[in-house]
Design a protein around this motif. Structure first.
Motif, mmCIF file in Angstrom:
data_model
loop_
_atom_site.group_PDB
_atom_site.id
_atom_site.type_symbol
_atom_site.label_atom_id
_atom_site.label_comp_id
_atom_site.label_asym_id
_atom_site.label_seq_id
_atom_site.Cartn_x
_atom_site.Cartn_y
_atom_site.Cartn_z
ATOM 1 N N HIS A 59 0.830 -1.204 0.000
ATOM 2 C CA HIS A 59 0.000 0.000 0.000
ATOM 3 C C HIS A 59 0.862 1.250 0.000
ATOM 4 O O HIS A 59 2.086 1.171 0.067
ATOM 5 C CB HIS A 59 -1.017 -0.021 1.147
ATOM 6 N N HIS A 61 1.347 3.871 2.012
ATOM 7 C CA HIS A 61 1.984 4.539 3.157
ATOM 8 C C HIS A 61 3.501 4.488 3.008
ATOM 9 O O HIS A 61 4.058 3.481 2.563
ATOM 10 C CB HIS A 61 1.563 3.877 4.476
ATOM 11 N N ASP A 63 5.872 4.023 4.955
ATOM 12 C CA ASP A 63 6.631 2.950 5.606
ATOM 13 C C ASP A 63 6.565 1.634 4.826
ATOM 14 O O ASP A 63 7.145 0.633 5.232
ATOM 15 C CB ASP A 63 6.199 2.760 7.077
ATOM 16 N N HIS A 64 5.898 1.652 3.662
ATOM 17 C CA HIS A 64 5.847 0.455 2.808
ATOM 18 C C HIS A 64 6.357 0.717 1.392
ATOM 19 O O HIS A 64 6.736 -0.213 0.691
ATOM 20 C CB HIS A 64 4.417 -0.095 2.764
ATOM 21 N N HIS A 141 -7.210 -1.772 4.709
ATOM 22 C CA HIS A 141 -6.454 -0.787 5.510
ATOM 23 C C HIS A 141 -6.632 0.636 4.966
ATOM 24 O O HIS A 141 -7.089 1.525 5.685
ATOM 25 C CB HIS A 141 -4.996 -1.235 5.512
ATOM 26 N N ASP A 163 -0.231 -3.987 6.007
ATOM 27 C CA ASP A 163 -1.043 -3.472 7.116
ATOM 28 C C ASP A 163 -2.471 -3.914 6.835
ATOM 29 O O ASP A 163 -2.960 -3.760 5.713
ATOM 30 C CB ASP A 163 -0.962 -1.944 7.196
HETATM 31 ZN ZN LIG Z 1 -0.237 1.546 6.491
#
Ligand SMILES: [Zn+2]
Ligand SMILES: [Zn+2]
Length: 426
Positions: A59, A61, A63-64, A141, A163
């Motif tokens: 996804h 975000h 952090d990914h 998510h 997530d």
């Molecule tokens: Zn996320």
């Protein structure tokens, strides 16, 4: 024997990056960043792009996804993801680059190269890359978020949750667990030791609180993450308080338009369309200066009050007890949102004591411990290995003990550190 190397997300939330190797082929699951205490980006372990059969991105975000463009400075690995993930990822990475250019080795052109080398998947569609097979289903998510099912060249089946949310929300259906015999589960554990209260009760509390403030002619500021949370809130407001004026400000506006463009990924596009019709988009300073002067609800990024128009509104409405600030996002330690909840004030904004009513509501987009356990139990007949990542040590440990308690000792449970390489049996 397949191996999984943890390049990030080991005993920490964020910086997801997992390198799967089997029969000389390599495939990367996510490549994200984290932020240290000074808010500087931290990158995951190094990967040679030339060696990759591909990378999947769960996804948008940061952090990914935010380390992934590094792979396109010198390489051209194929990326696999959904269209909304790449589109939103580009918006969020652009912003990330603007704020942190000094610490980032790639440029906007590398982000474009990444998107040119992307193969877009629909949920439930399976594709091949090298000796791997990739399938994605909805993770519940944020828009376009995916659970990834990766079959390795030797036939080992890995499920990576990314997530994940296991409850239905206003915008999205709950995570879709595909009927497969999973050998190894890589599972997030953000809330591995937290039980969320039932969503409908939290929503009712929030609605009742908003009504009380509006009845007293007050203004409610809801600082919310621009991706996901803002859209959830405008849907909730449209359904429960359609007569109340709702304003949307900050990056949420651009993301909301993207949600509209990729309606087929929404649970019920008509609910969302109605919510958008009911919402006033703040177009500039003229609108912004007017919005907080009358009773209504302002939904604005940033969710942790780390910047964006929400800070402006906070300064304008915070000194009047008739108004309210309702936090609905996770508040990281060190963020202004966390500080105001702990101390009642925010030093850097010169707010000694916030006079407006302040409350926090748990509207998480991550599964709580029950939801995570539900995923594990769903696959318990085939599971051989569980790798717990994307959680603070306490949360990861708690989930690990729940797995052992409920699923016995035949199952291998790992809580790896960054840099660990795990052998998983075929
Ligand atoms: Zn996320
Ligand atoms: Zn994450």
């Amino acid at each position: 024997m397949p191996t999984i190397k943890v390049l990030g997300g080991g005993r920490e939330v964020g910086r997801a990056a997992y390198l799967v190797s089997d029969r000389g082929e390599k495939f990367l699951l996510d490549y994200g960043v984290n932020f240290d205490e000074e808010d500087h980006p931290q990158f995951p372990g190094h990967v040679r792009p030339i060696e990759l059969s591909g990378i999947s991105i769960s996804h948008s975000h940061l952090d990914h996804i935010a380390a992934a463009p590094l792979l396109y400075i010198t390489g051209r690995p194929r990326a696999f993801t959904t269209r909304p993930t790449m589109e939103m990822g580009r918006i969020l990475i652009r912003d990330f680059l603007k704020l942190n250019a000094f610490y980032i080795d790639y440029e906007l052109s590398d982000v474009e190269t990444m998107s040119e080398n992307t193969i877009y998947l629909e949920y439930g569609e399976e594709v091949e890359a090298g000796g791997f097979r990739i399938l994605m289903t909805s993770a519940g998510h944020i828009l376009g978020s995916s659970i990834t099912y990766l079959t390795t060249p030797s036939g080992h089946l890995i499920m990576y949750t990314g997530d994940v949310n296991t409850i239905q929300t206003w915008t999205l259906s709950k995570a879709e667990l595909w009927p497969l015999k999973i050998d190894t589960l890589i599972i997030e554990s953000t809330y591995g030791s937290t039980k969320h209260p039932p969503r409908h009760l939290t929503e009712k509390k929030l609605i009742d609180s908003i009504e009380e403030v509006i009845d007293r002619n007050g203004t409610v500021l809801i600082p919310a993450f621009s991706v996901g949370r803002s859209q959830e809130i405008i849907c909730l407001l449209q359904a429960e308080l359609p007569h109340v004026d709702v304003y949307l400000d900050g990056m949420s506006r651009e993301i909301t338009s993207l949600y509209l463009r990729y309606k087929s990924f929404l649970r019920d596009p008509s609910i969302f369309e109605k919510a958008v019709e009911n919402t006033n988009f703040i177009k500039g300073w003229q609108d912004r200066r007017k919005a907080w002067r009358k009773p209504g609800v302002i939904v604005s990024s940033a969710g942790m009050l780390k910047g964006g128009p929400s800070v402006y509104y906070l300064k304008k409405i915070g000194s009047n007890p008739r108004n309210a600030v309702f936090l609905v996002s996770y508040q990281a330690v060190g963020s202004p949102g966390h500080e105001v909840l702990e101390t009642g004030g925010i030093e850097e904004f010169g707010i000694e004591k916030l006079r407006a009513r302040l409350q926090w509501f748990d509207l998480s987009s991550h599964a709580g411990k029950d939801g995570l356990l539900g995923i594990l139990l769903h696959y318990k007949h085939s599971l051989k290995n569980v790798i717990i990542i994307h959680g603070e040590p306490d949360a990861a440990n708690n989930l690990a003990s729940m797995v052992k308690e409920r699923m016995g000792n035949d199952i291998n449970v790992f809580i790896p550190n960054n840099g660990d390489e795990i052998n998983v049996e075929s």
